[in-house]
Motif scaffolding. Sequence first.
Motif, PDB file in Angstrom:
ATOM      1  N   UNK A  78       0.806  -1.228   0.000  1.00 33.65           N
ATOM      2  CA  UNK A  78       0.000   0.000   0.000  1.00 33.65           C
ATOM      3  C   UNK A  78       0.840   1.281   0.000  1.00 33.65           C
ATOM      4  N   UNK A  79       1.924   1.289   0.775  1.00 31.71           N
ATOM      5  CA  UNK A  79       2.776   2.482   0.811  1.00 31.71           C
ATOM      6  C   UNK A  79       3.458   2.723  -0.539  1.00 31.71           C
ATOM      7  N   UNK A  80       4.007   1.665  -1.127  1.00 28.41           N
ATOM      8  CA  UNK A  80       4.708   1.811  -2.402  1.00 28.41           C
ATOM      9  C   UNK A  80       3.747   2.230  -3.507  1.00 28.41           C
ATOM     10  N   UNK A  81       2.551   1.685  -3.473  1.00 29.07           N
ATOM     11  CA  UNK A  81       1.530   2.076  -4.452  1.00 29.07           C
ATOM     12  C   UNK A  81       1.138   3.531  -4.263  1.00 29.07           C
ATOM     13  N   UNK A  82       0.970   3.958  -3.022  1.00 27.49           N
ATOM     14  CA  UNK A  82       0.585   5.342  -2.749  1.00 27.49           C
ATOM     15  C   UNK A  82       1.626   6.325  -3.259  1.00 27.49           C
ATOM     16  N   UNK A  83       2.888   5.901  -3.261  1.00 26.41           N
ATOM     17  CA  UNK A  83       3.961   6.763  -3.762  1.00 26.41           C
ATOM     18  C   UNK A  83       4.059   6.761  -5.288  1.00 26.41           C
ATOM     19  N   UNK A  84       3.215   5.987  -5.957  1.00 29.33           N
ATOM     20  CA  UNK A  84       3.227   5.949  -7.415  1.00 29.33           C
ATOM     21  C   UNK A  84       4.392   5.190  -7.998  1.00 29.33           C
ATOM     22  N   UNK A  85       4.895   4.198  -7.263  1.00 30.80           N
ATOM     23  CA  UNK A  85       6.081   3.468  -7.703  1.00 30.80           C
ATOM     24  C   UNK A  85       5.766   2.122  -8.346  1.00 30.80           C
ATOM     25  N   UNK A  86       4.492   1.727  -8.351  1.00 32.74           N
ATOM     26  CA  UNK A  86       4.138   0.367  -8.757  1.00 32.74           C
ATOM     27  C   UNK A  86       3.139   0.394  -9.915  1.00 32.74           C
ATOM     28  N   UNK A  87       3.481  -0.321 -11.003  1.00 33.38           N
ATOM     29  CA  UNK A  87       2.560  -0.487 -12.130  1.00 33.38           C
ATOM     30  C   UNK A  87       1.870  -1.844 -12.118  1.00 33.38           C
ATOM     31  N   UNK A  88       2.490  -2.839 -11.472  1.00 32.81           N
ATOM     32  CA  UNK A  88       1.924  -4.185 -11.402  1.00 32.81           C
ATOM     33  C   UNK A  88       2.561  -4.905 -10.221  1.00 32.81           C
ATOM     34  N   UNK A  89       1.958  -6.060  -9.863  1.00 31.74           N
ATOM     35  CA  UNK A  89       2.436  -6.856  -8.728  1.00 31.74           C
ATOM     36  C   UNK A  89       2.732  -8.275  -9.217  1.00 31.74           C
ATOM     37  N   UNK A  90       3.850  -8.826  -8.757  1.00 29.60           N
ATOM     38  CA  UNK A  90       4.285 -10.166  -9.148  1.00 29.60           C
ATOM     39  C   UNK A  90       4.650 -10.942  -7.888  1.00 29.60           C
ATOM     40  N   UNK A  91       4.778 -12.259  -8.025  1.00 26.14           N
ATOM     41  CA  UNK A  91       5.218 -13.118  -6.927  1.00 26.14           C
ATOM     42  C   UNK A  91       5.885 -14.353  -7.514  1.00 26.14           C
ATOM     43  N   UNK A  92       6.641 -15.049  -6.674  1.00 28.75           N
ATOM     44  CA  UNK A  92       7.301 -16.291  -7.064  1.00 28.75           C
ATOM     45  C   UNK A  92       6.555 -17.424  -6.376  1.00 28.75           C
ATOM     46  N   UNK A  93       5.732 -18.136  -7.125  1.00 23.99           N
ATOM     47  CA  UNK A  93       4.932 -19.237  -6.588  1.00 23.99           C
ATOM     48  C   UNK A  93       5.688 -20.540  -6.842  1.00 23.99           C
TER      49      UNK A  93
END
Length: 401
Positions: free
Chosen positions: A194-209
Amino acid sequence: MKKLWKNCHIATMQDGQYSSIEDAGMVTLGQHIHWIGAFKDLPADAYSETIDLNGAWVTPGLIDCHTHSVFGGNRSVEFEKRLQGVSYAEIAASGGGIASTVRATREASEEQLLASALKRIRCLLKDGVTTIEIKSGYGLDYANERKMLRVIRQITDTLPMTVRSTCLAAHALPPEYKDQSDAYIEHICNEMLPKLHQEGLVDAVDAFCEYLAFSPAQVERLFKTAQSLNLPIKLHAEQLSSLGGSSLAARYQALSADHLEFMTEDDVKAMAAAGTVAVLLPGAFYFLRETQFPPLESLHQHGVRIALSSDLNPGTSPALSLRLMMNMGSTLFRLTPEQTLAGVTTHAAHALGLQATHGTLEVGKVADFIAWEIEHPSEIVYWLGGDLPKRIIQHGQEISI
């Protein structure tokens, strides 16, 4: 400013095919394509500039849709160990792998990370890459993930490329959360993302499953948080084992699921129904000397879009040439040159959610294109390495490297 680009042949890559126009012309207006077609059909008009492309083949700018280009240090010593028979899992268990890059990345300043990343990414730009996705995932705490994402944003301001930023905080378990993977996922969901998104730093989210990273249930928790923030999702799935991660990604309408060597027929069907792109990473397949091939026949049969990418990273794919990855896509995965070129243009654009503006040469789309001094588009895939003579145009402006 209206420019005319003439004396060329164009592979528009519409519908995933060359869709060639011989003896073609293109008109750009500012940053966008204004007209494209056979030169004999060019509308009478006044142009501020006319550029003779000397018979070149024009393709969309290449799109590298899965990279880890920002990191500290390198893992050449681990490469040597693997050649001596030590497995990727054994290296990770002994504190190497992603953990070693995390240490080096945390120790590096923003300035150091930017300087080293630019050296690598300029190689890709020189290869014809005009759009790139870059993941975080070597910080694994708020301060260092933020540092990486800030560097990615600075790359946007430094190089003539379109850069997409993906938060991969769920890449590995940081030392502070040893044996507490559920708690770390909750920290990402409640604090970090949430913090990183609020700062406008994130275009998408990924994970290593994966069995040595995060379970499908943990990844699903992250996906729900991403959805609540209106962030698109991607997933590293089925690289080392079959956990159903690609089906999970499809259920959440992921842009892409990537790697996919161990995916099943049911996974393929789920991705086809969702329109989730399969991103294949031949560099990692080659570098790790894998023997389990992605189910190419099934992917083709069910009409799943197949993208290719460099997976540029310090441990499993230190690839500085997307064209070399294209050749590997043909030689290792038996994709035709046409399918391979589609994999780094139109399908790669879908994998980033940029299909409305990038990936094909059409009126209204961004004027990112490469004028290659070749006799046929298959040569882009055919030649191994080297620097094919070309002109790179980004947003309607020719750039020098």
